[in-house]
Scaffold this motif. Structure first.
Motif, PDB file in Angstrom:
ATOM      1  N   ALA A 174       0.834  -1.199   0.000  1.00  0.00           N
ATOM      2  CA  ALA A 174       0.000   0.000   0.000  1.00  0.00           C
ATOM      3  C   ALA A 174       0.869   1.249   0.000  1.00  0.00           C
ATOM      4  CB  ALA A 174      -0.913  -0.001   1.218  1.00  0.00           C
ATOM      5  N   ARG A 175       0.389   2.289  -0.673  1.00  0.00           N
ATOM      6  CA  ARG A 175       1.158   3.523  -0.785  1.00  0.00           C
ATOM      7  C   ARG A 175       1.414   4.149   0.584  1.00  0.00           C
ATOM      8  NH1 ARG A 175      -0.862   7.598  -5.266  1.00  0.00           N
ATOM      9  NH2 ARG A 175      -0.388   5.697  -6.448  1.00  0.00           N
ATOM     10  N   GLN A 176       0.451   4.027   1.505  1.00  0.00           N
ATOM     11  CA  GLN A 176       0.637   4.652   2.823  1.00  0.00           C
ATOM     12  C   GLN A 176       1.749   3.965   3.610  1.00  0.00           C
ATOM     13  OE1 GLN A 176      -3.099   4.233   4.885  1.00  0.00           O
ATOM     14  NE2 GLN A 176      -2.420   2.405   5.921  1.00  0.00           N
ATOM     15  N   LEU A 177       1.985   2.680   3.351  1.00  0.00           N
ATOM     16  CA  LEU A 177       3.098   1.993   4.011  1.00  0.00           C
ATOM     17  C   LEU A 177       4.428   2.582   3.559  1.00  0.00           C
ATOM     18  CD1 LEU A 177       1.989  -1.755   3.912  1.00  0.00           C
ATOM     19  CD2 LEU A 177       2.321  -0.359   5.941  1.00  0.00           C
ATOM     20  N   ILE A 178       4.535   2.857   2.247  1.00  0.00           N
ATOM     21  CA  ILE A 178       5.771   3.402   1.706  1.00  0.00           C
ATOM     22  C   ILE A 178       5.999   4.821   2.201  1.00  0.00           C
ATOM     23  CG2 ILE A 178       7.015   3.977  -0.416  1.00  0.00           C
ATOM     24  CD1 ILE A 178       5.359   1.808  -1.826  1.00  0.00           C
ATOM     25  N   ARG A 179       4.916   5.609   2.255  1.00  0.00           N
ATOM     26  CA  ARG A 179       5.049   7.019   2.597  1.00  0.00           C
ATOM     27  C   ARG A 179       5.132   7.272   4.098  1.00  0.00           C
ATOM     28  NH1 ARG A 179       0.737  10.109  -1.411  1.00  0.00           N
ATOM     29  NH2 ARG A 179       1.888   9.786  -3.361  1.00  0.00           N
ATOM     30  N   ARG A 180       4.472   6.427   4.911  1.00  0.00           N
ATOM     31  CA  ARG A 180       4.378   6.717   6.346  1.00  0.00           C
ATOM     32  C   ARG A 180       4.983   5.633   7.216  1.00  0.00           C
ATOM     33  NH1 ARG A 180      -1.497   6.708   8.191  1.00  0.00           N
ATOM     34  NH2 ARG A 180      -1.083   4.468   8.334  1.00  0.00           N
ATOM     35  N   ASP A 181       4.499   4.408   7.122  1.00  0.00           N
ATOM     36  CA  ASP A 181       4.842   3.392   8.117  1.00  0.00           C
ATOM     37  C   ASP A 181       6.262   2.858   7.975  1.00  0.00           C
ATOM     38  OD1 ASP A 181       2.124   3.155   9.429  1.00  0.00           O
ATOM     39  OD2 ASP A 181       1.594   2.742   7.366  1.00  0.00           O
ATOM     40  N   VAL A 182       6.732   2.638   6.744  1.00  0.00           N
ATOM     41  CA  VAL A 182       8.112   2.166   6.576  1.00  0.00           C
ATOM     42  C   VAL A 182       9.115   3.233   7.025  1.00  0.00           C
ATOM     43  CG1 VAL A 182       9.857   1.434   4.907  1.00  0.00           C
ATOM     44  CG2 VAL A 182       7.551   0.485   4.789  1.00  0.00           C
ATOM     45  N   ILE A 228      -1.511 -16.428   1.145  1.00  0.00           N
ATOM     46  CA  ILE A 228      -2.206 -17.519   0.476  1.00  0.00           C
ATOM     47  C   ILE A 228      -3.631 -17.123   0.126  1.00  0.00           C
ATOM     48  CG2 ILE A 228      -3.123 -19.860   0.789  1.00  0.00           C
ATOM     49  CD1 ILE A 228      -0.634 -20.469   2.474  1.00  0.00           C
ATOM     50  N   ARG A 229      -4.283 -16.390   1.003  1.00  0.00           N
ATOM     51  CA  ARG A 229      -5.672 -15.978   0.784  1.00  0.00           C
ATOM     52  C   ARG A 229      -5.798 -14.743  -0.095  1.00  0.00           C
ATOM     53  NH1 ARG A 229      -8.264 -16.692   6.884  1.00  0.00           N
ATOM     54  NH2 ARG A 229      -8.118 -18.980   6.978  1.00  0.00           N
ATOM     55  N   GLY A 230      -4.667 -14.200  -0.543  1.00  0.00           N
ATOM     56  CA  GLY A 230      -4.715 -13.043  -1.407  1.00  0.00           C
ATOM     57  C   GLY A 230      -4.821 -11.722  -0.680  1.00  0.00           C
ATOM     58  N   GLU A 231      -4.757 -11.727   0.661  1.00  0.00           N
ATOM     59  CA  GLU A 231      -4.814 -10.491   1.443  1.00  0.00           C
ATOM     60  C   GLU A 231      -3.386  -9.973   1.632  1.00  0.00           C
ATOM     61  OE1 GLU A 231      -6.936 -11.307   5.005  1.00  0.00           O
ATOM     62  OE2 GLU A 231      -8.700 -12.092   3.967  1.00  0.00           O
ATOM     63  N   ARG A 232      -2.802  -9.531   0.507  1.00  0.00           N
ATOM     64  CA  ARG A 232      -1.372  -9.215   0.499  1.00  0.00           C
ATOM     65  C   ARG A 232      -1.034  -7.961   1.291  1.00  0.00           C
ATOM     66  NH1 ARG A 232      -0.380  -9.725  -5.861  1.00  0.00           N
ATOM     67  NH2 ARG A 232      -2.374  -8.616  -5.867  1.00  0.00           N
ATOM     68  N   ASP A 233      -1.947  -7.007   1.316  1.00  0.00           N
ATOM     69  CA  ASP A 233      -1.726  -5.801   2.116  1.00  0.00           C
ATOM     70  C   ASP A 233      -1.571  -6.142   3.595  1.00  0.00           C
ATOM     71  OD1 ASP A 233      -1.280  -3.434   0.972  1.00  0.00           O
ATOM     72  OD2 ASP A 233      -3.310  -2.656   1.166  1.00  0.00           O
ATOM     73  N   LEU A 234      -2.396  -7.059   4.067  1.00  0.00           N
ATOM     74  CA  LEU A 234      -2.340  -7.472   5.471  1.00  0.00           C
ATOM     75  C   LEU A 234      -1.024  -8.159   5.776  1.00  0.00           C
ATOM     76  CD1 LEU A 234      -3.609  -7.916   8.243  1.00  0.00           C
ATOM     77  CD2 LEU A 234      -4.711  -9.972   7.341  1.00  0.00           C
ATOM     78  N   PHE A 279      10.145  -2.105  -1.477  1.00  0.00           N
ATOM     79  CA  PHE A 279       8.711  -1.812  -1.532  1.00  0.00           C
ATOM     80  C   PHE A 279       8.390  -0.828  -2.657  1.00  0.00           C
ATOM     81  CE2 PHE A 279       7.318  -2.747   3.129  1.00  0.00           C
ATOM     82  CZ  PHE A 279       7.918  -3.993   3.040  1.00  0.00           C
ATOM     83  N   PHE A 280       9.334   0.091  -2.925  1.00  0.00           N
ATOM     84  CA  PHE A 280       9.062   1.161  -3.882  1.00  0.00           C
ATOM     85  C   PHE A 280       9.008   0.657  -5.316  1.00  0.00           C
ATOM     86  CE2 PHE A 280      10.155   4.987  -6.350  1.00  0.00           C
ATOM     87  CZ  PHE A 280       9.203   5.854  -5.853  1.00  0.00           C
ATOM     88  N   THR A 281       9.746  -0.390  -5.626  1.00  0.00           N
ATOM     89  CA  THR A 281       9.785  -0.897  -6.988  1.00  0.00           C
ATOM     90  C   THR A 281       8.449  -1.524  -7.352  1.00  0.00           C
ATOM     91  OG1 THR A 281      10.721  -2.975  -6.173  1.00  0.00           O
ATOM     92  CG2 THR A 281      12.269  -1.316  -6.949  1.00  0.00           C
ATOM     93  N   ARG A 282       7.730  -0.843  -8.232  1.00  0.00           N
ATOM     94  CA  ARG A 282       6.443  -1.318  -8.762  1.00  0.00           C
ATOM     95  C   ARG A 282       5.387  -1.506  -7.675  1.00  0.00           C
ATOM     96  NH1 ARG A 282      10.336  -4.280 -10.582  1.00  0.00           N
ATOM     97  NH2 ARG A 282       9.711  -6.077  -9.343  1.00  0.00           N
ATOM     98  N   GLY A 283       5.639  -1.032  -6.460  1.00  0.00           N
ATOM     99  CA  GLY A 283       4.646  -1.146  -5.408  1.00  0.00           C
ATOM    100  C   GLY A 283       4.382  -2.563  -4.974  1.00  0.00           C
ATOM    101  N   GLU A 284       5.367  -3.439  -5.119  1.00  0.00           N
ATOM    102  CA  GLU A 284       5.190  -4.820  -4.687  1.00  0.00           C
ATOM    103  C   GLU A 284       6.535  -5.437  -4.345  1.00  0.00           C
ATOM    104  OE1 GLU A 284       3.530  -7.102  -7.898  1.00  0.00           O
ATOM    105  OE2 GLU A 284       5.493  -7.502  -8.769  1.00  0.00           O
ATOM    106  N   ILE A 285       6.480  -6.558  -3.618  1.00  0.00           N
ATOM    107  CA  ILE A 285       7.673  -7.355  -3.357  1.00  0.00           C
ATOM    108  C   ILE A 285       7.593  -8.562  -4.281  1.00  0.00           C
ATOM    109  CG2 ILE A 285       9.075  -8.511  -1.607  1.00  0.00           C
ATOM    110  CD1 ILE A 285       7.480  -7.029   0.518  1.00  0.00           C
ATOM    111  N   ALA A 297      11.729   0.677 -12.432  1.00  0.00           N
ATOM    112  CA  ALA A 297      10.425   1.075 -11.899  1.00  0.00           C
ATOM    113  C   ALA A 297      10.149   2.551 -12.137  1.00  0.00           C
ATOM    114  CB  ALA A 297      10.354   0.763 -10.408  1.00  0.00           C
ATOM    115  N   LEU A 298      11.207   3.384 -12.114  1.00  0.00           N
ATOM    116  CA  LEU A 298      11.030   4.827 -12.290  1.00  0.00           C
ATOM    117  C   LEU A 298      11.008   5.262 -13.746  1.00  0.00           C
ATOM    118  CD1 LEU A 298      13.430   6.156  -9.478  1.00  0.00           C
ATOM    119  CD2 LEU A 298      10.936   6.043  -9.431  1.00  0.00           C
ATOM    120  N   ARG A 299      11.386   4.348 -14.656  1.00  0.00           N
ATOM    121  CA  ARG A 299      11.418   4.688 -16.062  1.00  0.00           C
ATOM    122  C   ARG A 299      10.010   4.930 -16.595  1.00  0.00           C
ATOM    123  NH1 ARG A 299      14.235   0.243 -19.378  1.00  0.00           N
ATOM    124  NH2 ARG A 299      15.921   0.909 -17.992  1.00  0.00           N
TER     125      ARG A 299
END
Length: 357
Positions: free
Chosen positions: A95-103, A232-238, A290-296, A351-353
């Motif tokens: 999530a974008r808020q994780l990158i901007r705030r929590d991390v 596994i359940r697809g709740e990747r944000d969690l 986390f920043f690259t393409r918004g995913e791990i 990712a930034l290109r």
């Protein structure tokens, strides 16, 4: 016998954490707390309850190495192993808020703990500052969640009324679950600290190494189970939010609380020289990953797991004063680290290109 006590302590800790998380989640829902706040606080903080129980018990018993090693090792295990394994199962959206705030919060708190530890001890005053930090962070989450609530006031009132009616029926079982979970955590923590201390003596390993490995990985089992199941359940944000929130809680509430109640936690020179910097590095590496393409991605997950295995091998070789340690260290610093840095730079540049439409 000590190993059996450690295993029993881990089992009771897992059961206690499960009861606590379920009971606290139901209480929060009955009180009408937003689901986002429940996820970022109750779930993440609840899965860190074993770390809190173990570190406080160890600090009160004068086992500073286990108290500190548990927090530092758990945070390193959470980022490198749990996130890595979860990403290997399925690429994790961030999530974008994780990158901007929590991390950034996780990185800042990690550096702050490193600075506090620089004097050879995290004292009671510094512990109080860390504990105050968890209250401030939680208040920030509640404030942000309140601003993001559904703008339809009629629906909010209707939903709140329905939650209160159903919540009253679940309140008593939820309170029982919370109390039972806390009791199990205290008992399991006592067994785990006692067993791990005796095991360290029997194996000739330091309590710091045991705290960084067996105790840290054991108390992180709730985080492992939560993130893997969520992936596994697809709740990747969690899956990602659980780890970031748990790490922040570990540093602020667990380490800070343990230092506050015990009058201070001694920091071993080995931890200050190597293990705490590794924990900080693991937190910092989250930002570009986390920043690259918004995913791990899966390859990044494999990289994280590989680094945790390398870290564990180093601890084992160093504890046994193995002749292969200098060669192993040389390969890591001269080959693996530069290649990893190049891979991350390439991934970040890609990712930034600007993408062609």
């Amino acid at each position: 016998m000590s190993l059996l006590v450690v295993i029993a302590g881990l089992a009771v800790l897992v059961v206690g954490a499960e009861l606590l998380v379920r009971g606290a989640s139901r209480l929060a829902a009955a009180a009408g707390v937003a689901p986002l706040v429940i996820g970022l606080t109750v779930v993440a903080f609840g899965t860190s309850a074993p770390e809190l129980a173990v570190s406080v018990q160890a600090a009160l018993a004068g086992r500073s190495d286990i108290a500190l090693g548990n927090v530092v090792g758990s945070n390193t295990f959470n980022v490198l192993f749990i996130l890595g394994i979860s990403a290997l199962i399925v690429p994790l959206a961030v999530a974008r808020q994780l990158i901007r705030r929590d991390v950034p919060v996780m990185i800042g708190v990690s550096v702050l703990v490193w600075l506090f530890a620089g004097g050879g001890m995290v004292n009671a005053t510094e512990g109080a500052i860390l504990v105050a930090g968890i209250f401030a962070y939680t208040a920030l989450l509640v404030f942000k969640a309140h601003r993001q609530r559904d703008p339809d006031p009629d629906r909010n009132r209707a939903d709140g009324a329905a939650q209160r009616v159903s919540g009253r029926r679940a309140t008593v079982p939820a309170i029982v679950a919370v109390l039972a979970g806390l009791g199990a955590l205290v008992l399991g923590a006592r067994w785990l600290v006692s067993g791990a201390t005796n095991l360290a003596r029997q194996l000739g390993a330091s309590e710091l190494v045991i705290g960084l490995t067996i105790v840290a990985a054991g108390t992180s089992l709730p985080e492992l189970a939560t993130s893997v199941v969520a992936a596994i359940r697809g709740e990747r944000d969690l899956a990602v939010g659980n780890i970031v929130g748990s790490n922040i809680f570990n540093l602020l509430a667990v380490l800070g609380g343990a230092a506050l109640v015990s009058g201070g936690i001694d920091v071993a020179p080995a931890a200050l020289r190597f293990d705490i910097p590794i924990m900080v590095a693991a937190a910092v590496v989250c930002l570009p990953v986390f920043f690259t393409r918004g995913e791990i991605s899966r390859w990044e997950g494999a990289l994280l797991v590989g680094y945790y295995l390398a870290y564990t091998v180093y601890l084992v070789l160093n504890a046994g004063h193995a002749p292969a340690l200098p060669y192993f260290t040389s390969v890591i610093w001269k080959l693996v680290v530069p290649l990893t840095a190049l891979a991350l730079v390439f991934s970040l540049t890609h990712a930034l290109r600007p993408r062609k439409r």
